[in-house]
Design an enzyme around this catalytic site. Structure first.
Site: not given
Ligand code: GLU
Length: 596
Positions: A115, A413, A452, A479, A499-500
């Site tokens: 991360r 992602t 990020e 996530s 997908g966040g």
């Molecule tokens: N930054 C997001 C996360 O770490 C992932 C971004 C995404 O999948 O759109 O949860």
């Protein structure tokens, strides 16, 4: 198709499985020396190893590594590096991710936390100006949102720990794709177009992605020689050449003095990153999360990702739910409610464990799950958002679910899954956060920086207890939910998705589809998705059947597309079923070493 090298019995098994699943067997991948049109297929069955990603070139490069005798870790790094070329808006060395690995020799599951970290200068109010949070879009396209990238260190750590190749070998296929180019598809054009406005604001980004001011055309060849040279540097000098020296200085300069064109209308705030932040970056090994579900062991990513804890808690809640067996409506009702309850707890308790005392053991305990599960009413949906529970080890009788506060998240992602002939497995999710990261290509180096740090909450969302505010050296809560599931200690299923925060629900829904609704893996991945993350309305794809759930009180809003999963199932008899999306994000690419 290549001639089969399988034994008769294996051919028979693959044929039987193929028939049972109603699938076409994938052709073995071609190995073009020059860029050619993609021959991607979303499902492949066979032996000797498998790779599944969103992209045909990445899958081919990973498969080549397996064919050359590399293992699942080598193939994962090779495929990830190729995604950095062909999917540069979703991942790359300017970002971070989480790497989950099953080691066949020991039967252990390991994880790497790659991360991004906040600069040491970042304080909890970094995204607040004059007492109000800055607009989210401003934060995305800023130096402020760029954390120290974790992906190069993740690759080096994975290869050093479990790989059989060095970084140079693992990067060679990706470097070739960067240098020779790849054929642009509609997804690449769409993603460039979505970013065209802000790429135009930065000379370095416009020079790379907007040839003569416009996105490239479908069918044209896209080369990234700057990235090829950057990969060459990493191949020869190792990833220290990323975290120190000239490249590190260039990254810091880009963050502190974003290369904005003079007449750009964008407000681009500079960031706080310093050379010392890069030099001190580490990608630690962490204990995976583990829960049991329907007799299987589900391993996931521990904090700072909320992926493992939230998927795990929701599965525990589903298993603890009284009653059953459930029909499809009640199964999906349970899925939506368990997800909402687990998200309430995620939002309240999960953050970077170096800064926050995350009650992980209690969040994943059966006692806590039982207390949460008894809030689920089979006849009516809970009022959302629900309040978090109290994971204190003292679990009593059911209480009515109190109402909590609303929270939301972003999208993008990529996820890849690999397996090798020795039985090792990798489930790896990586990202630069938003589609196109913070919009800034590091000049002369061919990669985008992440945004990020917008995964932090900008202001306190938890009444003085927010575990996910910015902090010096802190990792924003993720996530990402790369998952590996074992059955009696052997791999059963590996999967993940972008997908966040919908990553969590996508992984959970695929598991519910596969394990509770009896779908095979291709159907479980393809099925229309719905995502309940403790908000008033459930987001759902157009094809998701809502009627019976609406009757229980669930409220829906449309989301045209949720996630882009890949996964591998380990079939009886040793066959591998590699699966990617049939349609989302233009469809993915699954392949096996020997099959068909
Ligand atoms: N930054 C997001 C996360 O770490 C992932 C971004 C995404 O999948 O759109 O949860």
């Amino acid at each position: 198709m290549r001639p089969s090298r399988q034994t008769g019995s294996r051919v028979a098994l693959v044929a039987a499985v193929t028939l049972a699943l109603g699938l076409g067997v994938a052709p073995a991948s071609a190995h073009p020396q020059q860029p050619g049109p993609s021959d991607k297929v979303p499902v492949a069955i066979g032996y000797g190893g498998a790779v599944t990603t969103v992209d045909a070139d990445a899958t081919r490069v990973g498969l080549d590594v397996l064919r050359q005798g590399g293992n699942a870790v080598d193939a994962a790094v090779a495929a990830a590096a190729t995604l950095g070329v062909t999917e540069p808006f979703s991942s790359g060395i300017g970002g971070g991710g989480f790497f989950v690995y099953y080691d066949a020799a020991t039967g252990q599951v390991h994880t790497i936390d790659g991360r991004e970290t906040a600069p040491m200068q970042m304080q909890s109010d970094a995204f607040v100006e004059d007492g109000v949070p800055i607009p989210f879009a401003d934060a995305v396209t800023s130096g402020l949102s760029a954390g120290v990238p974790g992906t190069p260190r993740t690759w080096a750590t994975a290869l050093a720990q479990w790989g059989s190749m060095d970084l140079g070998q693992a990067l060679s296929g990706a470097t070739e794709v960067a240098r020779r180019g790849f054929v642009v598809d509609q997804t690449f054009v769409d993603q460039t177009t979505a970013n065209a406005g802000r790429f135009a604001a930065f000379r370095s980004s416009a020079d790379l992605f907007l040839r003569r001011g416009a996105p490239p055309e479908v069918g044209s060849v896209f080369r990234n020689r700057d990235l090829a040279r950057t990969y060459d540097v990493l191949a020869h000098r190792g990833v220290d050449a990323f975290y120190t020296g000239g490249l590190a200085s260039e990254i810091v300069r880009t963050v502190q003095r974003p290369p904005v064109r003079p007449r750009s209308p964008l407000v681009v705030r500079p960031g706080l990153l310093e050379l010392s932040d890069l030099a001190s970056y580490q990608a630690p090994l962490r204990e995976p999360t583990r829960v049991s579900y329907r007799g299987l062991d589900v391993y996931g990513m521990a904090p700072p990702s909320s992926g493992g804890s939230t998927v795990g808690e929701a599965l525990n809640i589903l298993e603890a739910r009284p009653g059953g067996p459930f029909d499809t409506t009640q199964t999906l009702h349970g899925y939506l409610e368990a997800s909402a309850l687990a998200f309430a707890d995620r939002n309240r308790y999960v953050g970077d464990p170096a800064f926050v005392d995350v009650p992980l053991e209690q969040l994943l305990s059966d006692g806590f799950a039982a207390e949460r599960a008894c809030l689920i009413n089979p006849a009516a949906a809970l009022v959302k958002p629900v309040a978090p529970g109290v994971p204190d080890g003292d679990y009593g009788s059911c209480e009515a679910a109190p109402v909590g506060a609303d929270v939301s998240d972003g999208q993008s992602t990529t996820h890849l899954t690999t397996a090798d002939r020795w039985g090792n497995v990798v489930s790896y999710t990586l990202t630069i956060e938003s589609l196109g990261g913070n919009g800034m290509v590091v000049p002369g180096h061919g990669f985008l920086l992440n945004n990020e740090l917008t995964d932090f909450n900008f202001t306190d969302t938890q009444g003085g207890n927010d575990p996910n505010l910015p902090g010096p050296g802190k990792r924003p809560r993720s996530s990402m939910a790369p998952t590996i599931i074992l059955s009696d200690g052997k791999p059963f299923l590996a999967l993940g998705s972008p997908g966040g925060s919908t990553i969590i629900t996508t992984v959970l829904q695929i598991l519910v589809n596969r394990l509770d609704l009896g779908m095979d893996l291709p159907a479980a991945v393809a099925a229309p998705r719905a995502s309940q993350r403790n908000t008033a309305a459930v987001q759902a794809e157009p094809g998701f059947d809502r009627t019976a759930l609406q009757a229980l009180g669930h409220v829906f809003t449309d989301n045209p597309e949720i996630g882009a999963a890949t996964g591998i199932e380990f079939l009886p008899g040793g066959a591998l079923l590699a699966v990617a999306e049939p349609a989302r994000r233009g469809g993915g690419s699954a392949a096996v070493v020997q099959g068909g």
